[in-house]
Design a protein around this motif. Structure first.
Motif, PDB file in Angstrom:
ATOM      1  N   ILE A   1       0.848  -1.204   0.000  1.00 33.65           N
ATOM      2  CA  ILE A   1       0.000   0.000   0.000  1.00 33.65           C
ATOM      3  C   ILE A   1       0.883   1.253   0.000  1.00 33.65           C
ATOM      4  CG2 ILE A   1      -1.691   1.338   1.318  1.00 33.65           C
ATOM      5  CD1 ILE A   1      -2.826  -1.313   2.350  1.00 33.65           C
TER       6      ILE A   1
ATOM      7  N   GLU B   1      -5.930   7.710  -0.503  1.00 32.16           N
ATOM      8  CA  GLU B   1      -6.146   6.677   0.513  1.00 32.16           C
ATOM      9  C   GLU B   1      -6.344   5.333  -0.179  1.00 32.16           C
ATOM     10  OE1 GLU B   1      -9.073   7.592   3.573  1.00 32.16           O
ATOM     11  OE2 GLU B   1      -9.411   5.448   3.880  1.00 32.16           O
TER      12      GLU B   1
ATOM     13  N   SER C   1      -5.422   0.078   5.919  1.00 29.55           N
ATOM     14  CA  SER C   1      -5.496   1.264   5.051  1.00 29.55           C
ATOM     15  C   SER C   1      -4.434   2.293   5.433  1.00 29.55           C
ATOM     16  CB  SER C   1      -6.886   1.890   5.109  1.00 29.55           C
ATOM     17  OG  SER C   1      -7.103   2.456   6.365  1.00 29.55           O
ATOM     18  N   GLN C   2      -4.045   3.053   4.450  1.00 29.52           N
ATOM     19  CA  GLN C   2      -3.077   4.136   4.663  1.00 29.52           C
ATOM     20  C   GLN C   2      -3.484   5.319   3.802  1.00 29.52           C
ATOM     21  OE1 GLN C   2       1.133   3.171   4.216  1.00 29.52           O
ATOM     22  NE2 GLN C   2       0.655   1.048   4.658  1.00 29.52           N
ATOM     23  N   ASN C   3      -3.100   6.497   4.214  1.00 35.20           N
ATOM     24  CA  ASN C   3      -3.411   7.670   3.397  1.00 35.20           C
ATOM     25  C   ASN C   3      -2.279   8.694   3.462  1.00 35.20           C
ATOM     26  OD1 ASN C   3      -4.021   9.762   5.563  1.00 35.20           O
ATOM     27  ND2 ASN C   3      -5.351   8.070   6.159  1.00 35.20           N
TER      28      ASN C   3
ATOM     29  N   GLY D   1     -10.413  -4.327  -2.063  1.00 36.07           N
ATOM     30  CA  GLY D   1      -9.973  -3.091  -1.401  1.00 36.07           C
ATOM     31  C   GLY D   1     -10.649  -1.877  -2.002  1.00 36.07           C
TER      32      GLY D   1
ATOM     33  N   GLN E   1     -14.098   7.885  -4.624  1.00 35.37           N
ATOM     34  CA  GLN E   1     -13.709   6.586  -4.087  1.00 35.37           C
ATOM     35  C   GLN E   1     -14.200   5.466  -5.006  1.00 35.37           C
ATOM     36  OE1 GLN E   1     -14.666   6.123   0.041  1.00 35.37           O
ATOM     37  NE2 GLN E   1     -13.974   4.018   0.149  1.00 35.37           N
TER      38      GLN E   1
ATOM     39  N   LEU F   1      -9.263  -4.688   7.797  1.00 36.37           N
ATOM     40  CA  LEU F   1      -8.995  -3.658   6.788  1.00 36.37           C
ATOM     41  C   LEU F   1      -7.665  -3.003   7.118  1.00 36.37           C
ATOM     42  CD1 LEU F   1      -9.821  -1.654   4.480  1.00 36.37           C
ATOM     43  CD2 LEU F   1     -10.892  -0.285   6.256  1.00 36.37           C
TER      44      LEU F   1
ATOM     45  N   GLY G   1      -7.094   1.181   0.777  1.00 41.69           N
ATOM     46  CA  GLY G   1      -7.434   0.189   1.801  1.00 41.69           C
ATOM     47  C   GLY G   1      -7.497  -1.198   1.195  1.00 41.69           C
TER      48      GLY G   1
ATOM     49  N   TYR H   1      -8.858  -5.168   2.085  1.00 40.70           N
ATOM     50  CA  TYR H   1      -9.623  -6.034   2.986  1.00 40.70           C
ATOM     51  C   TYR H   1      -9.059  -7.451   2.998  1.00 40.70           C
ATOM     52  CZ  TYR H   1     -13.239  -2.417   2.822  1.00 40.70           C
ATOM     53  OH  TYR H   1     -13.931  -1.232   2.919  1.00 40.70           O
TER      54      TYR H   1
END
Lengths: 135, 122
Positions: free
Chosen positions: B46, B117, B101-103, B77, B85, B99, B119, B121
């Motif tokens: 990610i 962002e 996730s990073q942003n 994801g 999105q 989940l 993410g 799953y």
């Protein structure tokens, strides 16, 4: 006679219960730790070690990370292939490097033990870098 | 004599239970280290996508989706650029457990703030 039989059986069950608790305690303290160590040493540590090697490959300018001589900045995830032959010094078990389906480094080893893919920029576009480790 | 027979058979059953417990514990113990390392690997991918997107100044979802599919093929994801999105390989019928996730937010060459962002799953 019957009460003696019942007494022996109750005593037997009580002894067994004590033994069961003892065994559970031993399992919790010794066997669990022992098995955890085996699992860790077999796969997790190897995975972590090779993962860090790949991470260093793409972030260290002595290897594949791009170094900008003008700004004197080393770019992580932005690679160049000038220092590709040097990767053998980082980890001799690296046997194949593939950049977007194009094999850029290959040794004679054939039995691939583990493989990692990372996202990098090469020549101004996004590529998938695959690094294989052999036995 | 009869008593001893019953006690011995009872003891043998208990012994079998204890031995089977030992074997069960030994062979069923698995650590969650492998799962944690897999999560680390996904997190690294990610961050690869975020770093490269920032460097290439990617501002379209389709472009980011292509890169996502290259690096994480068939992995459920979502990707987000500013307020747009898009879900990828996502199925509402599946109940995902985790989940990751990073942003990042960066300023592009036009001086505009971009929020990214990603993410995944599992």
């Amino acid at each position: 006679m019957k009460s003696e039989k019942a007494q022996i059986m109750i005593f037997d069950i009580l002894v067994t219960l004590v033994l069961v608790f003892l065994i559970i305690e031993i399992e919790q303290t010794y066997i669990f730790d022992y098995k955890t160590k085996i699992v860790s040493s077999e796969s997790s540590l190897y995975f972590l070690e090779k993962n860090l090697v790949v991470d260093q490959l793409i972030s260290d300018c002595n290897f594949l990370a791009k170094y900008d001589f003008i700004s004197k900045v080393c770019y992580k995830n932005n690679i160049q292939l000038n220092s590709l032959p040097k990767i053998v010094f980082l980890d001799p078990s690296i046997c194949k490097v593939v950049l977007d389906d194009e094999v850029v480094y290959n040794t004679q080893s054939t039995i691939v033990k583990t493989s990692f893919t990372r996202g990098v920029i090469y020549d101004g576009s996004f590529c998938v870098l695959e690094v294989d480790f052999c036995e | 004599m009869n008593n001893k027979g019953i006690v011995f058979s009872l003891d043998s059953i208990f012994a079998l239970i204890i031995i089977s417990m030992l074997f069960f514990v030994f062979f069923s113990v698995t650590t969650n280290e492998i799962e944690e390392l897999t999560n680390l690997y996904v997190s690294q991918k990610i961050s690869d996508l975020l770093i490269t997107s920032q460097f290439l100044e990617i501002n379209s979802l389709s472009q980011l989706e292509d890169n996502y599919n290259k690096l994480l093929p068939n992995v459920p994801g979502y990707i987000k650029i500013n307020s747009s999105q898009r879900y990828l390989h996502f199925s509402k019928s599946n109940s995902y457990k985790k989940l990751i996730s990073q942003n990042i937010t960066y300023v592009n060459s036009f001086g505009k703030e971009v929020y990214l962002e990603i993410g995944v799953y599992s």
